[in-house]
Design an enzyme around this catalytic site. Structure first.
Site, PDB file in Angstrom:
ATOM      1  N   GLU A 201      -9.536  -3.081 -44.564  1.00  0.00           N
ATOM      2  CA  GLU A 201     -10.931  -2.654 -44.428  1.00  0.00           C
ATOM      3  C   GLU A 201     -10.977  -1.144 -44.199  1.00  0.00           C
ATOM      4  O   GLU A 201     -10.325  -0.623 -43.294  1.00  0.00           O
ATOM      5  CB  GLU A 201     -11.544  -3.389 -43.235  1.00  0.00           C
ATOM      6  CG  GLU A 201     -13.027  -3.189 -43.117  1.00  0.00           C
ATOM      7  CD  GLU A 201     -13.600  -3.956 -41.935  1.00  0.00           C
ATOM      8  OE1 GLU A 201     -12.987  -3.938 -40.858  1.00  0.00           O
ATOM      9  OE2 GLU A 201     -14.667  -4.567 -42.105  1.00  0.00           O
TER      10      GLU A 201
ATOM     11  N   GLU B  18     -16.897 -12.395 -34.746  1.00  0.00           N
ATOM     12  CA  GLU B  18     -17.373 -11.897 -36.045  1.00  0.00           C
ATOM     13  C   GLU B  18     -16.582 -10.637 -36.357  1.00  0.00           C
ATOM     14  O   GLU B  18     -16.792  -9.599 -35.729  1.00  0.00           O
ATOM     15  CB  GLU B  18     -18.868 -11.575 -35.971  1.00  0.00           C
ATOM     16  CG  GLU B  18     -19.754 -12.778 -35.704  1.00  0.00           C
ATOM     17  CD  GLU B  18     -19.747 -13.805 -36.819  1.00  0.00           C
ATOM     18  OE1 GLU B  18     -19.241 -13.497 -37.920  1.00  0.00           O
ATOM     19  OE2 GLU B  18     -20.214 -14.920 -36.584  1.00  0.00           O
TER      20      GLU B  18
ATOM     21  N   CYS C  53     -19.769  -4.700 -42.112  1.00  0.00           N
ATOM     22  CA  CYS C  53     -18.690  -5.686 -42.190  1.00  0.00           C
ATOM     23  C   CYS C  53     -18.682  -6.374 -43.546  1.00  0.00           C
ATOM     24  O   CYS C  53     -17.652  -6.803 -44.022  1.00  0.00           O
ATOM     25  CB  CYS C  53     -18.835  -6.697 -41.071  1.00  0.00           C
ATOM     26  SG  CYS C  53     -20.484  -7.392 -40.950  1.00  0.00           S
TER      27      CYS C  53
HETATM   28  P1  NDP Z   1     -13.689  -2.467 -32.388  1.00  0.00           P
HETATM   29  O1  NDP Z   1     -12.982  -3.770 -32.435  1.00  0.00           O
HETATM   30  O2  NDP Z   1     -12.903  -1.253 -32.171  1.00  0.00           O
HETATM   31  O3  NDP Z   1     -14.802  -2.481 -31.234  1.00  0.00           O
HETATM   32  C1  NDP Z   1     -15.784  -3.466 -31.144  1.00  0.00           C
HETATM   33  C2  NDP Z   1     -16.217  -3.607 -29.708  1.00  0.00           C
HETATM   34  O4  NDP Z   1     -15.134  -4.100 -28.932  1.00  0.00           O
HETATM   35  C3  NDP Z   1     -16.625  -2.276 -29.062  1.00  0.00           C
HETATM   36  O5  NDP Z   1     -17.655  -2.499 -28.147  1.00  0.00           O
HETATM   37  C4  NDP Z   1     -15.344  -1.903 -28.335  1.00  0.00           C
HETATM   38  O6  NDP Z   1     -15.542  -0.989 -27.299  1.00  0.00           O
HETATM   39  C5  NDP Z   1     -14.931  -3.252 -27.816  1.00  0.00           C
HETATM   40  N1  NDP Z   1     -13.537  -3.348 -27.385  1.00  0.00           N
HETATM   41  C6  NDP Z   1     -12.480  -2.572 -27.713  1.00  0.00           C
HETATM   42  N2  NDP Z   1     -11.361  -3.026 -27.072  1.00  0.00           N
HETATM   43  C7  NDP Z   1     -11.735  -4.100 -26.338  1.00  0.00           C
HETATM   44  C8  NDP Z   1     -11.057  -4.996 -25.478  1.00  0.00           C
HETATM   45  N3  NDP Z   1      -9.758  -4.891 -25.223  1.00  0.00           N
HETATM   46  N4  NDP Z   1     -11.759  -5.973 -24.888  1.00  0.00           N
HETATM   47  C9  NDP Z   1     -13.084  -6.124 -25.108  1.00  0.00           C
HETATM   48  N5  NDP Z   1     -13.794  -5.299 -25.918  1.00  0.00           N
HETATM   49  C10 NDP Z   1     -13.122  -4.302 -26.533  1.00  0.00           C
HETATM   50  O7  NDP Z   1     -14.546  -2.387 -33.722  1.00  0.00           O
HETATM   51  P2  NDP Z   1     -15.389  -1.153 -34.252  1.00  0.00           P
HETATM   52  O8  NDP Z   1     -16.234  -0.626 -33.155  1.00  0.00           O
HETATM   53  O9  NDP Z   1     -14.480  -0.233 -34.943  1.00  0.00           O
HETATM   54  O10 NDP Z   1     -16.362  -1.870 -35.288  1.00  0.00           O
HETATM   55  C11 NDP Z   1     -16.062  -1.995 -36.608  1.00  0.00           C
HETATM   56  C12 NDP Z   1     -15.524  -3.375 -36.908  1.00  0.00           C
HETATM   57  O11 NDP Z   1     -16.512  -4.343 -36.620  1.00  0.00           O
HETATM   58  C13 NDP Z   1     -15.199  -3.553 -38.366  1.00  0.00           C
HETATM   59  O12 NDP Z   1     -13.971  -4.220 -38.505  1.00  0.00           O
HETATM   60  C14 NDP Z   1     -16.324  -4.434 -38.881  1.00  0.00           C
HETATM   61  O13 NDP Z   1     -15.996  -5.192 -40.005  1.00  0.00           O
HETATM   62  C15 NDP Z   1     -16.620  -5.259 -37.687  1.00  0.00           C
HETATM   63  N6  NDP Z   1     -17.973  -5.808 -37.776  1.00  0.00           N
HETATM   64  C16 NDP Z   1     -18.110  -7.138 -38.038  1.00  0.00           C
HETATM   65  C17 NDP Z   1     -19.357  -7.696 -38.214  1.00  0.00           C
HETATM   66  C18 NDP Z   1     -19.500  -9.163 -38.460  1.00  0.00           C
HETATM   67  O14 NDP Z   1     -20.575  -9.699 -38.206  1.00  0.00           O
HETATM   68  N7  NDP Z   1     -18.491  -9.870 -38.959  1.00  0.00           N
HETATM   69  C19 NDP Z   1     -20.583  -6.886 -38.139  1.00  0.00           C
HETATM   70  C20 NDP Z   1     -20.322  -5.500 -37.833  1.00  0.00           C
HETATM   71  C21 NDP Z   1     -19.053  -4.995 -37.665  1.00  0.00           C
HETATM   72  P3  NDP Z   1     -15.233   0.580 -27.584  1.00  0.00           P
HETATM   73  O15 NDP Z   1     -16.137   0.982 -28.686  1.00  0.00           O
HETATM   74  O16 NDP Z   1     -15.537   1.224 -26.313  1.00  0.00           O
HETATM   75  O17 NDP Z   1     -13.777   0.662 -27.964  1.00  0.00           O
END
Ligand code: NDP
Length: 494
Positions: free
Chosen positions: A387, A252, A286
């Site tokens: 975004e 997602e 999102c």
């Molecule tokens: P990120 O992709 O930076 O992080 C999301 C999660 O992934 C965090 O827990 C992060 O950990 C983790 N992560 C980062 N690197 C890795 C890796 N290499 N392997 C596994 N996990 C990893 O997104 P954001 O936190 O910035 O969230 C915002 C984004 O989420 C926006 O693009 C938004 O649109 C999307 N979103 C989508 C939704 C949907 O349902 N479509 C709903 C809500 C948000 P850490 O924080 O420690 O880096």
């Protein structure tokens, strides 16, 4: 406030990271450190996956009948309902979103556990008709095993519910990793699994920097399914890792959703919907309706309505009931939004409200972004294609329905869209022409545990919520059973 140390839940035990390392949790409203969270590395990931794998293969979970799993999920829902205030307060302290929104959201989360708890014992296989004589053929659904569930910071517990409720109902075990920017509500929530009576290891929560330990989790050979909510970039990266081992994924990701207002819309409702779509949660959703597509003939008048509401929005303490817009979640997020605003202005967009912090003396202290509106935006600009994840609206003019559809679909994303019109034919026909996983007509941002949610194009793969979601956590096996009394020629098995 005294800094609190949190622990991770691994195999039913509350543990610090093996390395003893922590990272800080910062309250985005006052930017004070208020908690320390374990900084897991590969060793902790390994321990959590091992615990989940054992719970799946040899623990009591593996022998439980589906109705018992369902009862545990429903008990968990009850416990969440009893802890709304505490969990919502932690979410607000972690990510700066309004307490009013987080308490309503956490209050709604039990429904996911009730709904999927109810589905746990309704996962039915099928007997297939067959062209083979003396053969009986049926299919059954089986859980994958260990699910890695990874959530973003903007709604940690809701996003966890989207994943945990169907994954557990289907009989999987889970390693849950929240964002480094908002880990505490998830760690607190994990206590409820113990209270509900889930066997040790069925749900494990590890915390840390995704960039450090994320690959250890998604690439772990005992993780069979990855369910991820986050950015497009991380989603792509995870997809590559998962693809290497043909692991199943539900992704997602982000969006650049159009909110399309036609001249025949109820303009008061549409203005409220546009504001809800972009200013709620400081635009950190999102599904943010970040592109306002506005029909020529109402352009100026409608924009004035939107401006009037946006101008009056009250920025402030997210715990207070009269605050409309809280801070954004982190300094990184604040800097990223400001860079997007600078770039939009450099590209020639006209900033008619708000703008970058350094050009806006009213912004004051803290991680606040003023509601920002750009006109003179063309759809190929960075501000219309990337975004922002902030309270930033790009307004784009269109002349007719055909042009509105073209602009709406001219994005690599396809998460959601809004249509505002009182023309019934248009309201019925247009959703089919919009390339997005959710289309709202005369409303915006509605989601439900009963309704499938997920993106088209680079907004993701798979669906969360609704009956479809449980299938994301099940694989199908076909079983052939011969009833023939004599076996045929071994070289010509049918
Ligand atoms: P990120 O992709 O930076 O992080 C999301 C999660 O992934 C965090 O827990 C992060 O950990 C983790 N992560 C980062 N690197 C890795 C890796 N290499 N392997 C596994 N996990 C990893 O997104 P954001 O936190 O910035 O969230 C915002 C984004 O989420 C926006 O693009 C938004 O649109 C999307 N979103 C989508 C939704 C949907 O349902 N479509 C709903 C809500 C948000 P850490 O924080 O420690 O880096």
């Amino acid at each position: 406030m005294r800094t609190q140390d949190y622990k991770m839940l691994i195999g039913g035990e509350w543990l610090s990271a093996e390395s003893g390392e922590y990272f800080q949790s910062i309250n985005p409203y006052n930017q004070e450190e208020w908690a320390r969270v374990p900084r897991a590395d590969a060793a902790d990931v390994n321990a959590a996956v091992k615990a989940a794998h054992e719970a799946f293969t040899i623990g009591p979970w593996s022998k439980m009948i589906p109705s018992e799993r369902g009862a545990l999920l429903r008990k968990l829902g009850d416990l969440i309902a009893q802890n709304v205030k505490e969990l919502a307060t932690l979410e607000t302290r972690d990510n700066g979103k309004l307490y009013a929104e987080m308490s309503a959201q956490v209050g709604y989360i039990p429904q996911w556990y009730y709904y999927f708890g109810g589905l746990a014992d309704k996962i039915e296989g099928m007997v297939h008709p067959t062209d083979k004589p003396d053969m009986f053929n049926y299919s059954r659904h089986e859980p994958y095993g260990v699910v890695a569930a990874i959530t973003a910071w903007n709604s940690p517990l809701l996003l966890a519910a989207y994943k945990l409720a169907p994954a557990l109902a289907a009989g999987n075990t889970v390693v849950l990793k929240p964002s480094e920017h908002a880990s505490c509500s998830t760690l607190q929530f994990a206590r409820l699994f113990e209270q509900a009576g889930f066997p040790a290891g069925v749900v494990n929560v590890i915390t840390g920097y995704g960039s450090e330990m994320g690959d250890d989790l998604t690439g772990h050979p005992q993780v069979s399914k990855i369910s991820f909510t986050g950015s497009e970039a991380t989603g792509r990266h995870i997809n590559e890792i998962a693809g290497g081992d043909f692991k199943s994924t539900t992704l997602e990701l982000g969006g650049k959703s159009p909110n399309i207002v036609f001249a025949d819309a109820n303009l008061d409702n549409a203005a409220n919907g546009v504001i809800a779509g972009i200013l709620a949660a400081s635009g950190q959703t999102c599904v943010a309706g970040s592109r306002l597509l506005l029909q020529d003939s109402i352009y100026d008048a409608f924009l004035e309505r939107v401006m009037t509401i946006a101008r009056d929005a009250k920025l402030g303490d997210p715990m207070l009931p009269d605050t409309n817009i809280g801070p954004v979640a982190s300094k990184d997020q604040y800097d990223k939004i400001n860079r997007c605003l600078e770039m939009a202005m450099a590209e020639g967009a006209n900033c008619i409200l708000g703008g970058p912090a350094d050009k806006n003396p009213e912004a004051g202290q803290g991680l606040f972004i003023q509601p920002t509106i750009f006109t003179n935006v063309s759809n190929n600009m960075h501000i219309a294609q990337e975004e922002v994840f902030g309270p930033v609206l790009s307004v784009i003019r269109f002349k007719d329905e055909k042009e509105a559809i073209e602009i709406a679909n001219d994005t690599r994303y396809g998460l959601a869209a809004g249509i505002w019109s009182q023309n019934m034919k248009r309201c019925l026909e247009l959703p089919a022409k919009i390339k997005a996983g959710t289309v709202w007509v005369n409303t915006y941002r509605v989601v439900s545990y009963m309704t499938p949610f997920g993106g088209y194009k680079v907004s993701g793969t798979g669906k969360e919520n609704g009956i479809e979601a449980i299938k994301q956590y099940l694989q199908m096996k076909s079983v052939w059973l011969s009833t023939a009394e004599t076996s045929s020629n071994p070289f010509l098995i049918r």
